[in-house]
Motif scaffolding. Structure first.
Motif, short mmCIF file in Angstrom:
data_model
loop_
_atom_site.label_atom_id
_atom_site.label_comp_id
_atom_site.label_asym_id
_atom_site.label_seq_id
_atom_site.Cartn_x
_atom_site.Cartn_y
_atom_site.Cartn_z
N GLN A 324 -2.20 8.04 -5.23
CA GLN A 324 -2.24 7.70 -3.83
C GLN A 324 -2.42 6.16 -4.40
OE1 GLN A 324 -0.73 8.27 -1.10
NE2 GLN A 324 -0.49 6.42 -0.54
N TRP A 325 -3.76 6.12 -5.03
CA TRP A 325 -4.36 4.74 -5.33
C TRP A 325 -3.81 4.44 -5.93
CZ3 TRP A 325 -6.21 2.11 -9.37
CH2 TRP A 325 -6.74 0.97 -9.00
N GLN A 328 -0.10 2.87 -4.08
CA GLN A 328 -0.24 1.92 -3.81
C GLN A 328 -1.06 0.87 -4.60
OE1 GLN A 328 -3.35 2.78 -1.26
NE2 GLN A 328 -2.35 3.63 0.16
N ALA A 334 5.14 4.66 0.12
CA ALA A 334 5.46 6.22 -0.62
C ALA A 334 5.68 7.12 0.10
CB ALA A 334 4.03 6.81 -0.58
N LEU A 340 3.97 13.44 -2.69
CA LEU A 340 3.22 13.26 -3.85
C LEU A 340 3.09 14.12 -4.89
CD1 LEU A 340 0.38 10.07 -3.56
CD2 LEU A 340 3.54 10.02 -4.05
#
Length: 470
Positions: A324-325, A328, A334, A340
């Motif tokens: 996720q990091w 971004q 997303a 994910l």
């Protein structure tokens, strides 16, 4: 006795790899012994310490998952405690005022070096036979014993013995009234009831001095383990020129904390030939006495191999949390694509880092305006128009939008046209992804909506038609 260890970085920069390994070893030993782990920020160097560095250390520790039971403590908030004990040592004759000027000390050092002697304070003020005003600038020096030796059994180095006449009277309070590192460390370890000190071998010279201070204060002396330095691939001390040195740089480069921890624990410690350790196994098996004396060489290829292993083997949801990091960071939205965890499952075999994974899966989250030139030139040719149109028609009718059903329709189109799978699959891959390489195309298509896939095939057919006319 409760085992208590500590990690005590100076906040003058980021959390580097060597510091992270020291923190890990301290943390593992405390956890192995069902003890406690303390985080202490040694910020006595006020000029060089920054809040930014403190934040970077805490961020690195949290990212690695090395949680602490006490702290973070800050030495700058404990000056009253240090100074009270320095005053006590002065009153007991175990410390004294030194009025020697910087110029005298520099000249002394130069002369000693010219004579081939070890530079050290000569004890000029040790016996107090001087006449100075009460407010004259002075430092406080610890009155180090002159007889005997300091002996301790290091968990890594074995028995170490240093004669006291090789140690000079170190400064424990500066002219400005600030207590010094070597004194603060002793008081902190005493007050925090630290039983085991794990730190780098560069501190070995400090240890005999500190042991004498423990004894002067009547404090228990902890056990020590001095770990060797980490070298780069070329055998030189690890530095910025070897690549990432900051722990968070590894996060930024797409490494999982599990991979870095597994790699760091093996940089100087082993359990037979085992290479891969879960955190639970590290805690169960770790021993200070099994740490190697030899310096360890950092091997980026091995770290990369471990990272790929963890991307493949950890639960997809767990990897997705770290992905996720990067999603971004690369400006990908997303919210407009598949879960994910599904992306991780599809791409895990193909990517060594999460940074790669995010970049390679971009087309799952956002549409593209043009096809990769080389891939389009090779695969989006007029001969590809018929198979693409047939696959489009079959997918448009498909109700069960799952990879196996999608695979059947692609196979059916190839069979109907009596074409090899490559002549159908490759144009379809470029049409749907915009590029020439991807995981299995049925799996990719399943993560996109039917509307997206049909629209992208239409774009490819328009591209081919325009190319045919040109």
């Amino acid at each position: 006795m409760t085992v208590k260890t500590r990690f005590a970085p100076s906040p003058t920069g980021f959390l580097h790899v060597g510091g992270a390994r020291t923190a890990l070893y301290s943390w593992l030993y405390a956890r192995h012994q069902q003890g406690e782990f303390v985080l202490r920020i040694e910020d006595t160097d006020v000029e060089r310490s920054t809040q930014e560095a403190i934040d970077a250390i805490l961020e690195g520790m949290n990212w690695l998952g090395l949680s602490w039971d006490e702290g973070p403590y800050y030495q700058t908030k404990r000056f009253d405690r240090y100074n009270a004990l320095i005053d006590q040592l002065l009153a007991e004759g175990k410390a004294y005022k030194c009025y020697c000027s910087r110029e005298r000390l520099d000249a002394l050092r130069e002369q000693q070096m010219a004579d081939g002697e070890k530079p050290r304070y000569d004890g000029a003020c040790r016996h107090g036979d001087h006449d100075h005003p009460a407010d004259a600038p002075s430092v406080i020096r610890f009155r180090n014993p002159t007889d005997g030796a300091v002996v301790f059994d290091d968990h890594v180095r074995g028995r170490i013995e240093i004669a006291n006449d090789q140690l000079d009277d170190l400064i424990i309070r500066r002219t400005d009234g600030a207590p010094t590192y070597n004194f603060c460390v002793v008081v902190d370890d005493w007050d925090m009831e630290i039983t085991h000190v794990v730190r780098g071998e560069d501190h070995i010279n400090n240890t005999p001095r500190q042991i004498n201070i423990y004894q002067a204060l009547g404090a228990p002396v902890p056990e020590f383990a001095h770990v060797s330095m980490i070298l780069g691939d070329d055998g030189a001390k690890l530095s910025k020129r070897h690549g990432a040195v900051s722990v968070m740089q590894y996060r930024d480069d797409g490494y999982l904390p599990q991979a870095l921890l597994n790699y760091l624990v093996r940089l100087g410690w082993s359990n037979g030939d085992q290479e891969i350790f879960s955190l639970e196994e590290m805690i169960e098996l770790f021993s200070l006495d099994a740490i190697s004396k030899s310096a360890s060489a950092f091997n980026t290829d091995k770290l990369l191999w471990l990272n790929q292993h963890y991307i493949k083997s950890l639960p997809a949801d767990e990897v997705a949390g770290h992905l996720q990091w990067h999603i971004q960071d690369q400006g990908i939205d997303a919210s407009k694509g598949p879960a994910l965890a599904e992306v991780v499952t599809l791409y895990a075999e193909r990517c060594n880092t999460l940074k790669e994974l995010a970049a390679q899966s971009r087309y799952l989250f956002e549409d593209f305006a043009e096809f990769e030139a080389g891939a389009a030139k090779k695969h989006l040719r007029p001969v590809a128009a018929e198979p693409l149109a047939l696959v489009r028609a079959k997918l448009a009718e498909l109700a069960d939008w799952q990879a196996p059903s999608i695979h059947e329709q692609i196979n059916a189109a190839a069979a109907e046209l009596e074409l090899g799978m490559g002549k159908v699959g490759m144009p379809l891959r470029v049409a749907v992804t915009g590029i020439g390489q991807s995981p299995a195309i049925d799996g990719v298509i399943a993560l996109l909506s039917k509307e997206q896939v049909l629209a992208r095939i239409d774009m490819a057919l328009a591209f081919i038609a325009e190319r045919a006319q040109g």
